[in-house]
Design a protein around this motif. Structure first.
Motif, PDB file in Angstrom:
ATOM      1  N   ILE A 451       0.838  -1.205   0.000  1.00  0.00           N
ATOM      2  CA  ILE A 451       0.000   0.000   0.000  1.00  0.00           C
ATOM      3  C   ILE A 451       0.870   1.250   0.000  1.00  0.00           C
ATOM      4  O   ILE A 451       0.607   2.214  -0.732  1.00  0.00           O
ATOM      5  N   ASP A 452       1.928   1.241   0.809  1.00  0.00           N
ATOM      6  CA  ASP A 452       2.825   2.395   0.897  1.00  0.00           C
ATOM      7  C   ASP A 452       3.501   2.662  -0.447  1.00  0.00           C
ATOM      8  O   ASP A 452       3.589   3.807  -0.907  1.00  0.00           O
ATOM      9  N   GLU A 453       3.956   1.600  -1.091  1.00  0.00           N
ATOM     10  CA  GLU A 453       4.628   1.739  -2.380  1.00  0.00           C
ATOM     11  C   GLU A 453       3.672   2.243  -3.455  1.00  0.00           C
ATOM     12  O   GLU A 453       3.995   3.151  -4.237  1.00  0.00           O
ATOM     13  N   LEU A 454       2.456   1.697  -3.486  1.00  0.00           N
ATOM     14  CA  LEU A 454       1.487   2.077  -4.512  1.00  0.00           C
ATOM     15  C   LEU A 454       1.000   3.509  -4.333  1.00  0.00           C
ATOM     16  O   LEU A 454       0.823   4.241  -5.299  1.00  0.00           O
ATOM     17  N   ARG A 455       0.781   3.932  -3.091  1.00  0.00           N
ATOM     18  CA  ARG A 455       0.281   5.289  -2.924  1.00  0.00           C
ATOM     19  C   ARG A 455       1.377   6.310  -3.266  1.00  0.00           C
ATOM     20  O   ARG A 455       1.083   7.414  -3.715  1.00  0.00           O
ATOM     21  N   ARG A 456       2.655   5.942  -3.101  1.00  0.00           N
ATOM     22  CA  ARG A 456       3.726   6.854  -3.512  1.00  0.00           C
ATOM     23  C   ARG A 456       3.859   6.877  -5.035  1.00  0.00           C
ATOM     24  O   ARG A 456       4.047   7.937  -5.629  1.00  0.00           O
ATOM     25  N   GLU A 457       3.745   5.704  -5.659  1.00  0.00           N
ATOM     26  CA  GLU A 457       3.879   5.633  -7.108  1.00  0.00           C
ATOM     27  C   GLU A 457       2.689   6.279  -7.821  1.00  0.00           C
ATOM     28  O   GLU A 457       2.851   6.956  -8.838  1.00  0.00           O
ATOM     29  N   LEU A 458       1.485   6.059  -7.275  1.00  0.00           N
ATOM     30  CA  LEU A 458       0.260   6.508  -7.944  1.00  0.00           C
ATOM     31  C   LEU A 458      -0.276   7.820  -7.388  1.00  0.00           C
ATOM     32  O   LEU A 458      -1.240   8.370  -7.936  1.00  0.00           O
ATOM     33  N   GLY A 459       0.311   8.321  -6.300  1.00  0.00           N
ATOM     34  CA  GLY A 459      -0.145   9.581  -5.721  1.00  0.00           C
ATOM     35  C   GLY A 459      -1.499   9.502  -5.067  1.00  0.00           C
ATOM     36  O   GLY A 459      -2.238  10.489  -5.003  1.00  0.00           O
ATOM     37  N   ILE A 460      -1.854   8.322  -4.548  1.00  0.00           N
ATOM     38  CA  ILE A 460      -3.166   8.143  -3.919  1.00  0.00           C
ATOM     39  C   ILE A 460      -3.111   8.623  -2.470  1.00  0.00           C
ATOM     40  O   ILE A 460      -2.191   8.275  -1.724  1.00  0.00           O
ATOM     41  N   ALA A 461      -4.071   9.421  -2.071  1.00  0.00           N
ATOM     42  CA  ALA A 461      -4.212   9.803  -0.663  1.00  0.00           C
ATOM     43  C   ALA A 461      -4.859   8.636   0.073  1.00  0.00           C
ATOM     44  O   ALA A 461      -5.852   8.075  -0.401  1.00  0.00           O
ATOM     45  N   THR A 462      -4.303   8.267   1.218  1.00  0.00           N
ATOM     46  CA  THR A 462      -4.752   7.060   1.925  1.00  0.00           C
ATOM     47  C   THR A 462      -5.183   7.393   3.343  1.00  0.00           C
ATOM     48  O   THR A 462      -4.462   8.063   4.079  1.00  0.00           O
ATOM     49  N   VAL A 463      -6.365   6.903   3.704  1.00  0.00           N
ATOM     50  CA  VAL A 463      -6.829   6.959   5.090  1.00  0.00           C
ATOM     51  C   VAL A 463      -6.709   5.544   5.632  1.00  0.00           C
ATOM     52  O   VAL A 463      -7.361   4.615   5.143  1.00  0.00           O
ATOM     53  N   PHE A 464      -5.847   5.361   6.629  1.00  0.00           N
ATOM     54  CA  PHE A 464      -5.538   4.041   7.161  1.00  0.00           C
ATOM     55  C   PHE A 464      -6.127   3.919   8.556  1.00  0.00           C
ATOM     56  O   PHE A 464      -5.662   4.561   9.500  1.00  0.00           O
ATOM     57  N   ILE A 465      -7.167   3.093   8.697  1.00  0.00           N
ATOM     58  CA  ILE A 465      -7.892   2.937   9.959  1.00  0.00           C
ATOM     59  C   ILE A 465      -7.374   1.710  10.681  1.00  0.00           C
ATOM     60  O   ILE A 465      -7.258   0.629  10.097  1.00  0.00           O
ATOM     61  N   SER A 466      -7.029   1.877  11.963  1.00  0.00           N
ATOM     62  CA  SER A 466      -6.436   0.763  12.687  1.00  0.00           C
ATOM     63  C   SER A 466      -6.571   0.977  14.184  1.00  0.00           C
ATOM     64  O   SER A 466      -6.719   2.094  14.659  1.00  0.00           O
ATOM     65  N   HIS A 467      -6.542  -0.153  14.953  1.00  0.00           N
ATOM     66  CA  HIS A 467      -6.377  -0.017  16.406  1.00  0.00           C
ATOM     67  C   HIS A 467      -4.949  -0.359  16.803  1.00  0.00           C
ATOM     68  O   HIS A 467      -4.621  -0.386  17.997  1.00  0.00           O
ATOM     69  N   ASP A 468      -4.082  -0.576  15.805  1.00  0.00           N
ATOM     70  CA  ASP A 468      -2.666  -0.880  16.060  1.00  0.00           C
ATOM     71  C   ASP A 468      -1.860   0.410  15.949  1.00  0.00           C
ATOM     72  O   ASP A 468      -1.471   0.834  14.868  1.00  0.00           O
TER      73      ASP A 468
END
Length: 582
Positions: A451-468
């Protein structure tokens, strides 16, 4: 001292494939053995074999001894007498383990009554004693409730009560805290450990969370593809592993913080302002605001029920907001699904937590990925087939997987396909809702890196929901902390790493287990200090806050305290708060 549980050359074959091959181990009475490894390594298969159970069509060979009993040689009547009496099982999903139409008491006492070990009255007395030992609220009356009236953490403890009520010799715990948030997990682990010790049971603990294993296990057996890679004392395996595969597991369990990426300057791609949302008459989100640039990642953390998934549903339009605005590239999005265009749907994609329920099991991988390609981009035939192959390559899966049914995939492969389906729309915003919570450490780390690699390559803004919170700190550029549907803290990654925190954030951070024995015993369960009715305009964390100020926190709304790259709601001055939570 002779072993209480002994497994010798265990081999489990399904069809022509050995899914467990030559595994041997011993457990002394009263000790805990943890089985660790990636998904598909044979952990649960081995654990269930100790009950004489295997999946349909599989055969068990080798020796499985519980005391002097050869479990592998028992007939059906012998196995029925063993299960629930001498061997008990605590599953991962408590919600699916209970009958919603029956009271908790009737279900918890059932093993005693089925095995004719106690009268109904005596069984209920023993159940109440267990409820008290497991630190459940209102132990005398909680048994009269139904499963839907209880929280996930309470159900998990009640499932343990059901398992322990017969005072079994062996307890099998299969990922029993995977779905729990960190604060609930601490309480449940403490309760499990004390209750197992109180009945003197030997235990098998199946988990992919190595920090949890460090709190629970005396010994560890490391598995890979059904074979033993390493076994020994927990301290040695966790801190001085000798096998390369074990070292890989340990490395994956400790995510390393990355440097912040360069994001596109200018106006925010996603802008949420003053959003309120409710389920019917029940308010869930209260005045939430955030901004996210193209290529950036926002981590949203909080306990179960804090509003994390609701926020994602509101942004995606699945739940209409009752007030506020959601803007994408300067364009305000309609409140719910009905008003959104196909293009607006395409630009915001949601990756659901559970790939098993998000994907149609009868469809092939190719069909699953081809649908959004046709819907959003009109691709069919050879063009669609080529794009499916490109998407599979993007998520690091072989092209020939396109012809396989979704149900034939591993958990990690399903989650990658779940991600690829969202990417097929070529979105601007990707909403990832607990996408790694059910995955083992190695597969989860691989999904995060992807996910990290793809959002940097594709310029996607990411909302990452987690309890970790550890993953969020390692993965995200910004952090939003929700409690009771309210944003109690927001910060960029650098400020979050160095800065002062809201007391709730501090509680979350101190509830993340450490990879060392004894941490659980030292973890402090925070108690309420100012019992009061919390109004909508007051701090929702008040009843649990260890540093609350009587006469202020329960009388006035908390002011916003801002610093370099962060802001939080609290009555304490920042320097005072830093000292109190240090």
């Amino acid at each position: 001292m002779s072993a209480h549980v002994s497994v010798r050359n265990l081999r489990i074959v399904a069809g022509s494939k050995a899914i467990v091959d030559g595994v041997s181990f011993e457990i002394a009475r009263g000790k805990v053995l943890a089985l660790i490894g990636e998904s598909g390594s044979g952990k649960t298969t081995i654990a269930l074999a100790l009950m004489g159970h295997s999946r349909f069509g599989a055969t068990i060979s080798g020796e499985v001894l519980l005391g002097e009993t050869r479990v592998d040689q028992l007939d059906e009547a012998g196995l029925q007498a063993l299960r629930g009496r001498r061997v008990a099982y605590v599953a991962q999903s408590a919600a699916s383990a209970f009958n919603p139409s029956r009271t908790i008491m009737s279900q918890v006492t059932e093993p005693l009554l089925v095995h004719r070990l106690a009268s109904k009255a005596d069984a209920e007395v023993r159940a109440v004693d267990l409820f008290r030992a497991l630190a459940l609220p209102f132990p005398e009356s909680i048994g009269a409730r139904y499963p839907h009236q209880l929280s996930g953490g309470q159900l998990q403890r009640l499932m343990a009560a059901m398992a322990l009520i017969t005072r079994p010799e062996l307890v099998i715990l299969d990922e029993p805290t995977t779905a729990l948030d960190v604060t609930t997990q601490v309480e449940v682990l403490k309760a499990f450990k004390a209750a197992i010790a109180s009945v003197g049971a030997t235990a098998i603990y199946v988990s992919h969370d190595l920090a949890v294993v460090a709190q629970m296990a005396d010994q560890i057996l490391v598995l890979n593809q059904g074979r033993t890679k390493e076994q020994g004392a927990a301290e040695q395996i966790l801190h001085a592993p000798t096998d390369d595969y074990t070292r890989t597991l340990m490395a994956a369990a400790s995510p390393t913080e990355r440097s912040a990426p360069a994001v596109v300057a200018g106006d925010a791609l996603l802008k949420v302002e003053g959003v309120h949302a409710a389920y019917g008459r029940l308010p869930v989100l209260h005045d939430i605001s955030l901004q996210l640039a193209r290529g950036a990642t926002l981590g949203v953390i909080g306990e179960s029920g804090s509003g994390k998934s609701t926020l994602a549903r509101v942004i995606a339009g699945l739940l209409p907001r009752s007030a506020g605005s959601v803007r994408l590239g300067g364009e305000e999005l309609p409140k719910g699904i009905d008003g959104r265009s196909r293009e607006q749907f395409r630009r915001v994609q949601l990756v659901f937590q559970n790939a098993d329920t998000a994907l149609n099991p009868v469809h092939t991988v190719g069909q699953t990925l081809a649908r959004p390609l046709a819907f959003y981009h009109g691709l069919k035939g050879a063009e669609a087939k080529a794009e499916v192959a490109r998407l599979l390559d993007m998520i690091r899966l072989p092209a020939d997987l396109a012809t396989r049914n979704v149900r034939q995939l591993s958990g990690g492969q399903k989650q990658r396909v779940n991600l690829a389906r969202a990417l097929a729309a070529r979105p601007d915003v990707l909403l990832c809702d607990e996408v790694t919570s059910a995955l083992d450490t190695v597969v989860g780390a691989a999904i995060l890196e992807l996910i990290d690699e793809l959002r940097r390559e594709l310029g996607i803004a990411t909302v990452f929901i987690s309890h970790d919170i550890s993953t969020v700190r390692a993965f995200c550029d910004q952090v939003l902390v929700l409690y009771g549907g309210t944003a109690v803290e927001q910060a960029d990654a650098a400020a979050f790493a160095r800065g002062v925190h809201h007391p709730y954030t501090d509680l979350l951070m101190h509830s993340v287990p450490e990879m060392r024995a004894g941490w659980l015993e030292q973890a402090v369960t925070r108690k309420a200090v100012l019992p009061s009715e919390v109004g909508d305009d007051l701090c929702r964390f008040l009843p649990r806050c260890p540093v609350a100020i009587d006469g202020r926190c329960n009388a006035e709304a908390a002011p916003l305290r801002a610093g370099d790259g962060f802001a939080l709601l609290c009555h304490h001055e920042l320097q005072t708060l830093r000292e109190l939570t240090a």
